[in-house]
Design a protein around this motif. Structure first.
Motif, PDB file in Angstrom:
ATOM      1  N   ALA A 259       0.844  -1.200   0.000  1.00 27.24           N
ATOM      2  CA  ALA A 259       0.000   0.000   0.000  1.00 27.24           C
ATOM      3  C   ALA A 259       0.875   1.244   0.000  1.00 27.24           C
ATOM      4  N   ARG A 260       0.373   2.298  -0.609  1.00 33.17           N
ATOM      5  CA  ARG A 260       1.125   3.561  -0.590  1.00 33.17           C
ATOM      6  C   ARG A 260       0.236   4.759  -0.269  1.00 33.17           C
ATOM      7  N   ALA A 261      -1.042   4.508   0.072  1.00 35.73           N
ATOM      8  CA  ALA A 261      -1.944   5.618   0.370  1.00 35.73           C
ATOM      9  C   ALA A 261      -2.726   5.357   1.663  1.00 35.73           C
ATOM     10  N   GLY A 262      -2.084   4.646   2.598  1.00 38.39           N
ATOM     11  CA  GLY A 262      -2.720   4.423   3.888  1.00 38.39           C
ATOM     12  C   GLY A 262      -3.606   3.208   3.971  1.00 38.39           C
ATOM     13  N   GLY A 263      -3.723   2.433   2.894  1.00 37.83           N
ATOM     14  CA  GLY A 263      -4.547   1.236   2.909  1.00 37.83           C
ATOM     15  C   GLY A 263      -3.786   0.034   3.431  1.00 37.83           C
ATOM     16  N   THR A 264      -4.378  -1.139   3.260  1.00 42.51           N
ATOM     17  CA  THR A 264      -3.726  -2.379   3.666  1.00 42.51           C
ATOM     18  C   THR A 264      -2.805  -2.899   2.576  1.00 42.51           C
ATOM     19  N   VAL A 265      -3.282  -2.818   1.340  1.00 37.59           N
ATOM     20  CA  VAL A 265      -2.518  -3.331   0.203  1.00 37.59           C
ATOM     21  C   VAL A 265      -3.034  -2.649  -1.058  1.00 37.59           C
ATOM     22  N   ALA A 266      -2.161  -2.499  -2.044  1.00 37.51           N
ATOM     23  CA  ALA A 266      -2.580  -1.998  -3.356  1.00 37.51           C
ATOM     24  C   ALA A 266      -2.961  -3.195  -4.219  1.00 37.51           C
ATOM     25  N   ALA A 267      -4.023  -3.051  -5.014  1.00 39.19           N
ATOM     26  CA  ALA A 267      -4.526  -4.181  -5.791  1.00 39.19           C
ATOM     27  C   ALA A 267      -5.014  -3.721  -7.155  1.00 39.19           C
ATOM     28  N   ARG A 268      -4.813  -4.576  -8.121  1.00 34.69           N
ATOM     29  CA  ARG A 268      -5.389  -4.398  -9.445  1.00 34.69           C
ATOM     30  C   ARG A 268      -6.134  -5.689  -9.788  1.00 34.69           C
ATOM     31  N   TYR A 269      -7.312  -5.535 -10.412  1.00 33.46           N
ATOM     32  CA  TYR A 269      -8.217  -6.663 -10.663  1.00 33.46           C
ATOM     33  C   TYR A 269      -8.524  -6.721 -12.151  1.00 33.46           C
ATOM     34  N   PHE A 270      -8.546  -7.940 -12.691  1.00 37.70           N
ATOM     35  CA  PHE A 270      -8.713  -8.121 -14.128  1.00 37.70           C
ATOM     36  C   PHE A 270      -9.938  -8.995 -14.411  1.00 37.70           C
ATOM     37  N   MET A 271     -10.666  -8.682 -15.493  1.00 39.96           N
ATOM     38  CA  MET A 271     -12.031  -9.208 -15.678  1.00 39.96           C
ATOM     39  C   MET A 271     -12.236 -10.407 -16.621  1.00 39.96           C
ATOM     40  N   PRO A 272     -11.315 -11.130 -17.146  1.00 38.26           N
ATOM     41  CA  PRO A 272      -9.877 -11.010 -16.953  1.00 38.26           C
ATOM     42  C   PRO A 272      -9.137 -10.395 -18.141  1.00 38.26           C
ATOM     43  N   TRP A 273      -9.856 -10.067 -19.225  1.00 43.38           N
ATOM     44  CA  TRP A 273      -9.146  -9.625 -20.430  1.00 43.38           C
ATOM     45  C   TRP A 273      -9.050  -8.112 -20.520  1.00 43.38           C
ATOM     46  N   LYS A 274      -9.585  -7.438 -19.532  1.00 43.44           N
ATOM     47  CA  LYS A 274      -9.428  -5.993 -19.369  1.00 43.44           C
ATOM     48  C   LYS A 274      -9.207  -5.707 -17.891  1.00 43.44           C
ATOM     49  N   ALA A 308     -11.789  -7.864  10.772  1.00 39.68           N
ATOM     50  CA  ALA A 308     -10.650  -7.103  10.280  1.00 39.68           C
ATOM     51  C   ALA A 308     -11.082  -6.217   9.116  1.00 39.68           C
ATOM     52  N   ARG A 309     -10.671  -4.963   9.186  1.00 38.74           N
ATOM     53  CA  ARG A 309     -10.959  -4.052   8.077  1.00 38.74           C
ATOM     54  C   ARG A 309      -9.773  -4.058   7.116  1.00 38.74           C
ATOM     55  N   ILE A 310      -9.999  -4.580   5.922  1.00 38.54           N
ATOM     56  CA  ILE A 310      -8.973  -4.620   4.888  1.00 38.54           C
ATOM     57  C   ILE A 310      -9.305  -3.541   3.858  1.00 38.54           C
ATOM     58  N   THR A 311      -8.381  -2.623   3.666  1.00 31.46           N
ATOM     59  CA  THR A 311      -8.579  -1.532   2.704  1.00 31.46           C
ATOM     60  C   THR A 311      -7.713  -1.786   1.480  1.00 31.46           C
ATOM     61  N   LEU A 312      -8.376  -1.996   0.347  1.00 27.84           N
ATOM     62  CA  LEU A 312      -7.680  -2.230  -0.916  1.00 27.84           C
ATOM     63  C   LEU A 312      -7.591  -0.926  -1.692  1.00 27.84           C
ATOM     64  N   GLU A 313      -6.377  -0.541  -2.067  1.00 27.20           N
ATOM     65  CA  GLU A 313      -6.178   0.633  -2.916  1.00 27.20           C
ATOM     66  C   GLU A 313      -6.257   0.172  -4.372  1.00 27.20           C
ATOM     67  N   HIS A 314      -7.306   0.597  -5.079  1.00 28.82           N
ATOM     68  CA  HIS A 314      -7.490   0.148  -6.464  1.00 28.82           C
ATOM     69  C   HIS A 314      -7.224   1.277  -7.446  1.00 28.82           C
ATOM     70  N   ALA A 315      -7.508   1.038  -8.711  1.00 27.12           N
ATOM     71  CA  ALA A 315      -7.129   1.980  -9.760  1.00 27.12           C
ATOM     72  C   ALA A 315      -7.873   3.306  -9.688  1.00 27.12           C
ATOM     73  N   SER A 316      -9.006   3.361  -8.964  1.00 22.40           N
ATOM     74  CA  SER A 316      -9.785   4.595  -8.884  1.00 22.40           C
ATOM     75  C   SER A 316      -9.981   5.088  -7.448  1.00 22.40           C
ATOM     76  N   GLY A 317      -9.309   4.450  -6.492  1.00 20.70           N
ATOM     77  CA  GLY A 317      -9.479   4.885  -5.111  1.00 20.70           C
ATOM     78  C   GLY A 317      -9.288   3.748  -4.131  1.00 20.70           C
ATOM     79  N   ARG A 318     -10.286   3.546  -3.264  1.00 19.10           N
ATOM     80  CA  ARG A 318     -10.173   2.538  -2.218  1.00 19.10           C
ATOM     81  C   ARG A 318     -11.508   1.833  -2.022  1.00 19.10           C
ATOM     82  N   ILE A 319     -11.438   0.624  -1.460  1.00 20.31           N
ATOM     83  CA  ILE A 319     -12.628  -0.089  -1.042  1.00 20.31           C
ATOM     84  C   ILE A 319     -12.310  -0.792   0.270  1.00 20.31           C
ATOM     85  N   ASP A 320     -13.221  -0.705   1.222  1.00 17.68           N
ATOM     86  CA  ASP A 320     -13.056  -1.341   2.528  1.00 17.68           C
ATOM     87  C   ASP A 320     -13.873  -2.626   2.575  1.00 17.68           C
ATOM     88  N   VAL A 321     -13.256  -3.682   3.095  1.00 17.30           N
ATOM     89  CA  VAL A 321     -13.936  -4.960   3.309  1.00 17.30           C
ATOM     90  C   VAL A 321     -13.780  -5.316   4.786  1.00 17.30           C
TER      91      VAL A 321
END
Length: 361
Positions: A259-274, A308-321
């Motif tokens: 992570a680089r913006a205060g989250g738990t981890v940075a993540a990128r997700y694929f749909m899967p061909w985009k 546990a609150r896991i914060t994923l930093e994604h391509a457009s911001g963040r999501i909390d789980v």
């Protein structure tokens, strides 16, 4: 009559969008249903110019609802992912973003009676068997779409839809770790294959020579990366017991980085061909579960709390789980995951498909 009219709601659910239909208004046969959805969305053209799709995987999704026979659930949610260009329909996965609109849509369709202030809607995700408890704002017995909740990837604010996901482990493969291993090495790439809400293949971005902070557009332009990723994904699908997945959108693929913006981890997700422009709700649960499981490729700090609150930093911001789990000698046991999303009704009426595709019930 040259066209068949099908009643529909057109809704944004989370960071996705598409038609919400009553399953009773559609053909029972899945082959015919697929042709109907292809015609409805306009699959086969990059702009979906002859249908109501939006030219992106997040806007060619379909929700089909019906009253549930399940003792726990109020409504059955059957999902279809329609391809943008390839005239393919995948009934195997589910979609948590589109699910965000299922509660409001079920009330709008009359499948669930609205209560005053808030209405609980228990949802059975038919594709995977998951149970999801939704809470929809219904002041005065009417669905409210206006509110103060904000999710990254959607402009403005809207009424919150609270979601609690249960029975999400092994919904497709039957196992938390479908290969039986915390990590596998495929084509020299260490990966974790996991099935929580969505079967996924997860790797570190650095294993592909990436930072993990690239934008969705930058990743989509990297043809070499997608070729390597797809080769790993197909081999992983076989190892996960899913057979030949070359024509299926599952398993999905995820990349992790510190992570680089205060989250738990940075993540990128694929749909899967985009590259997903934000983050899938189902994928977020799987990635959060990966973070919470020692020995996986995640290698991220785990909060000393439960849930546990896991914060994923994604391509457009963040999501909390918010994950309710147990850590036992046998490993990590995921009990439930909570998220807050939003939804909005965009249009209602009839969508038309050629009668030559389907003449109706």
């Amino acid at each position: 009559m040259t066209q068949t009219a099908i009643p529909f709601l057109f809704m944004r659910g989370g960071t996705s969008r598409g038609p919400y239909l009553n399953r009773a208004d559609l053909p029972e046969d899945l082959d015919t249903l697929a042709e109907v959805l292809i015609a409805m969305v306009g699959s086969g053209h990059p702009l979906n110019i002859d249908g109501i799709g939006g030219g992106a995987a997040v806007t060619t999704k379909v929700a089909m609802l019906s009253a549930s026979d399940d003792d726990w659930a109020d409504v059955d949610y059957f999902f279809a992912q329609v391809s943008v260009e390839d005239r393919l329909v995948d009934f195997r996965p589910t979609c948590g973003n589109i699910l965000s609109g299922v509660g409001p849509a079920a009330i709008e369709m009359g499948l669930v009676a609205a209560r005053t202030d808030e209405t609980p809607v228990n949802i059975h995700a038919v594709n995977t068997g998951a149970r999801v408890a939704a809470v929809v704002k219904t002041p005065g017995g009417t669905v409210s779409y206006e509110g103060d909740a904000q999710i990254d990837g959607v402009p403005g604010t809207a009424a919150p839809v609270a979601l609690t996901f249960m029975d999400t482990v092994g919904g497709v493969t039957g196992a938390f770790l479908p290969t039986g291993n915390l990590t596998d090495t495929i084509d020299g790439i260490p990966v974790t294959c996991m099935d929580v809400a969505m079967p996924m293949v997860i790797a570190r971005a650095t294993s592909f020579g990436l930072t993990g902070y690239e934008s969705a557009a930058e990743l989509d332009e990297n043809a070499d990366f997608f070729a390597r990723m797809e080769a790993v994904r197909i081999k992983a699908g076989a190892l996960m017991g899913m057979g030949d997945v070359s024509q299926s959108v599952t398993p999905k693929f995820g990349l992790l980085a510190p992570a680089r913006a205060g989250g738990t981890v940075a993540a990128r997700y694929f749909m899967p061909w985009k590259t997903h422009p934000t983050m899938a709700v189902t994928g977020a649960q799987c990635l959060a579960s990966c973070v919470l499981t020692p020995g996986t490729v995640a290698d991220a700090p785990v909060p000393n709390e439960n849930p546990a609150r896991i914060t994923l930093e994604h391509a457009s911001g963040r999501i909390d789980v918010l994950v309710d789990y147990d850590q036992t000698e046998a490993g990590t046991a995921i009990k439930a995951a909570g998220l807050v999303r939003t939804a909005r009704k965009l249009a209602a009426g009839h969508v038309f498909v050629p009668a030559s595709v389907w003449a109706g019930n």
